[in-house]
Design an enzyme around this catalytic site. Structure first.
Site, PDB file in Angstrom:
ATOM      1  N   ASP A 121      -0.035   5.068   1.136  1.00  0.00           N
ATOM      2  CA  ASP A 121      -0.233   5.979   2.264  1.00  0.00           C
ATOM      3  C   ASP A 121      -0.317   5.210   3.580  1.00  0.00           C
ATOM      4  O   ASP A 121      -1.165   4.335   3.754  1.00  0.00           O
ATOM      5  CB  ASP A 121      -1.501   6.800   2.053  1.00  0.00           C
ATOM      6  CG  ASP A 121      -1.426   7.625   0.782  1.00  0.00           C
ATOM      7  OD1 ASP A 121      -0.483   8.421   0.660  1.00  0.00           O
ATOM      8  OD2 ASP A 121      -2.301   7.460  -0.090  1.00  0.00           O
TER       9      ASP A 121
ATOM     10  N   ASP B  74       0.876  -1.159   0.000  1.00  0.00           N
ATOM     11  CA  ASP B  74       0.000   0.000   0.000  1.00  0.00           C
ATOM     12  C   ASP B  74       0.921   1.218   0.000  1.00  0.00           C
ATOM     13  O   ASP B  74       2.124   1.101   0.274  1.00  0.00           O
ATOM     14  CB  ASP B  74      -0.893  -0.020   1.234  1.00  0.00           C
ATOM     15  CG  ASP B  74      -1.796   1.202   1.334  1.00  0.00           C
ATOM     16  OD1 ASP B  74      -2.282   1.671   0.290  1.00  0.00           O
ATOM     17  OD2 ASP B  74      -1.992   1.700   2.453  1.00  0.00           O
TER      18      ASP B  74
END
Length: 321
Positions: free
Chosen positions: A86, A84
């Protein structure tokens, strides 16, 4: 894990299957003993009063998880390591995306401000455009917003475009650093022929800016990015991880995902992948019961939490630390 102390001698080691988990910085073996127990298909490792789910302890200072000793058969490496963006590569939400949203609202004179607590709740909705739409649908649309559904969709898109520009300016100034261990484990993966990709609900330009500016152009050209509207349904839907597996020509079961949120974890598990959670500022108290492993970060020397060998062994057996 709070209060990490200077490195001391290894106090205890436990081996299960081909995994070796080492607990550092305990004053002596007599003061804190390692305990193991099995919960369903998950091996839970704990030290003293350490809770493997919430990660809180006054005794456990650091955990390093790696491949087993030389006598253990080496597990096959993951076909792909999927990150991922953020909260995993960079802890961007509170002082990055939130600030950029608020600057956009201010520029457009919308009379909207997302404080830290409110933004934490809004993060349960994947995607910036979806987040703004859900918020306005619930609280009422700004006076300056258009009335028609199609026009509102364009209005949201324009806000998000400006917000992305402001966010990219922050990244280009390098005001937000990579989280500990990110560059190390990416280098380890690339050096061993493991494909690396970033799978994010954020705008593709913003994700690309993070990868190129903070990891450098040499690494960036070797990392595949899946982001934004590349799939019609965002996390917790598994679409983005399934797209990554398909595009990289790998089996989902041979992938290891590194996430920081409940919706990201749900997406990875629904895709049939192993998932390691590295908690971030906004997600520290989320429920990660279904995670294959939970850490506070990936970690750099001398505070490494896990390495590529751990990811390889994770494909063979499920562990929570």
């Amino acid at each position: 894990m709070a209060g990490i102390l200077p490195t001391a001698n290894i106090s205890s080691t436990v081996r299960s299957s081909t995994l070796s988990v080492r607990h550092f910085r305990s004053p002596s073996p007599s003061q804190s003993q390692l305990r193991t127990k099995r919960r369903g298909g998950t091996v839970v490792l704990s030290l003293g009063s350490f809770s493997p789910i919430n990660g809180r302890s006054s005794k456990l200072r650091s955990v390093v998880c790696s491949a087993g000793d030389d006598s253990s058969p080496s597990a096959a490496l993951p076909a792909a390591l999927l990150f991922d963006c953020d909260g995993v590569l960079v802890d961007t939400e509170k002082d990055g995306h939130r600030i950029s949203f608020n600057e956009t609202f201010s520029e457009k004179e919308l009379g909207v401000h997302w404080d830290v607590e409110l933004y934490g709740e809004l993060l349960k909705i994947g995607g910036g455009k979806e987040r703004m739409t859900a918020y306005f649908n619930k609280t009422g649309w700004p006076v300056k917003a258009p009335k028609g559904e199609g026009e509102r969709k364009d209005f949201i898109a324009s806000l998000h475009k400006r917000k992305t520009e402001l966010f990219m300016a922050l990244i280009e100034k390098r005001l937000l650093p990579l989280r500990p261990g990110v560059q190390r484990i990416i280098d380890e993966a690339l050096g061993n022929g493991v494909q690396v990709a970033v799978c994010s609900t954020s705008n593709e330009k913003a994700v690309s800016a993070i990868v190129s500016n903070l990891l450098g152009p040499d690494r960036a050209e070797k990392i595949t990015i899946f982001a934004g509207d590349v799939v019609p349904r965002k996390k917790p839907d598994p679409a983005i991880y399934l797209l990554a597996a398909s595009t990289l020509s790998v089996d989902p079961s041979s992938c290891v995902v590194i996430e920081d949120s409940g919706i990201g974890l749900a997406a990875a598990k629904a895709a049939g992948m192993k998932c390691i959670v590295t908690k971030s500022g906004y997600t520290a108290d989320e429920d990660f019961e279904n995670a294959d492993a939970i850490f506070d970060c990936i970690g750099d020397p001398p505070e490494i939490r896990f390495d590529l060998g751990f990811c390889a062994n994770l494909l063979q057996k499920q562990f929570v630390s």
